[in-house]
Design an enzyme around this catalytic site. Sequence first.
Site, PDB file in Angstrom:
ATOM      1  N   ASP A 296      -1.970   5.275   9.942  1.00  0.00           N
ATOM      2  CA  ASP A 296      -3.130   4.682   9.283  1.00  0.00           C
ATOM      3  C   ASP A 296      -3.635   3.501  10.111  1.00  0.00           C
ATOM      4  OD1 ASP A 296      -3.210   6.350   7.090  1.00  0.00           O
ATOM      5  OD2 ASP A 296      -2.964   4.753   5.611  1.00  0.00           O
TER       6      ASP A 296
ATOM      7  N   TYR B 217       0.835  -1.202   0.000  1.00  0.00           N
ATOM      8  CA  TYR B 217       0.000   0.000   0.000  1.00  0.00           C
ATOM      9  C   TYR B 217       0.871   1.254   0.000  1.00  0.00           C
ATOM     10  CZ  TYR B 217      -3.133   3.655   1.633  1.00  0.00           C
ATOM     11  OH  TYR B 217      -3.824   4.837   1.747  1.00  0.00           O
TER      12      TYR B 217
ATOM     13  N   ASP C 177      -9.927   9.940   5.347  1.00  0.00           N
ATOM     14  CA  ASP C 177      -8.571  10.498   5.329  1.00  0.00           C
ATOM     15  C   ASP C 177      -8.636  11.994   5.065  1.00  0.00           C
ATOM     16  OD1 ASP C 177      -5.928  11.209   4.868  1.00  0.00           O
ATOM     17  OD2 ASP C 177      -5.491   9.469   3.630  1.00  0.00           O
TER      18      ASP C 177
END
Lengths: 127, 127
Positions: free
Chosen positions: A99, A15, A39
């Site tokens: 994240d 990712y 996000d």
Amino acid sequence: MSPSRDAIRATVENYVKSVASGTVDDVLALYAPGATVEDPVGTPVRATEAEIREFYGVVEPLAQTGEVITLKIAENNAAFVFRLVTHLGEQDLIMEVVDVMTFDDDARITSMRAFWSQEDMQTVPAS
Amino acid sequence: MSPSRDAIRATVENYVKSVASGTVDDVLALYAPGATVEDPVGTPVRATEAEIREFYGVVEPLAQTGEVITLKIAENNAAFVFRLVTHLGEQDLIMEVVDVMTFDDDARITSMRAFWSQEDMQTVPAS
């Protein structure tokens, strides 16, 4: 069955690499159908493929390098710190983000939430 | 109104300090009424004060030092990496965790989720 730790680790590494220097399709291939993206955290959740595609489309043309700094896995969940450096000619924009992701049985991302704010971006002379 | 970044930062620093070397009451004072604790992520959520008190009671007697390594704030949410060192005579148990928290308007913790697994603990000779 929960995905293996190695499979989750591979998705996370992939990712960050894909966000930094891959295509939108590379990134989207890591997501499960029906996935959601928030996000930064606190902004509206992107819940369709079109919205998620548009989101990553913004960063696709940028010259970036990415690195996973810390990764913690708990069952089919992961939280990780990563650093993204965007090369803007004579300057680098450095961004450090946490994240949080959930994964399906095939270690595809089912949700992503990114914790950061303006304070986590800084511009430095290009190295 | 969202709590200020400074107020959230103070709660997080206080939390790690209280978990490491404070009492259960010190830790509980940082939580809002009705808060929830999921530690590690994937285990049953503790949703009563008695359950949360019992949880922190286990670590209260341990000789520990704690440190916040990285903290990211997004509105009334925070994600942070912290390191907790438990001093066990001739050995130190080092644990590195990512916590995700939400906060009320007074920067009290309304939820905590801890991302870690056995892999994030290591024993080293005491320094």
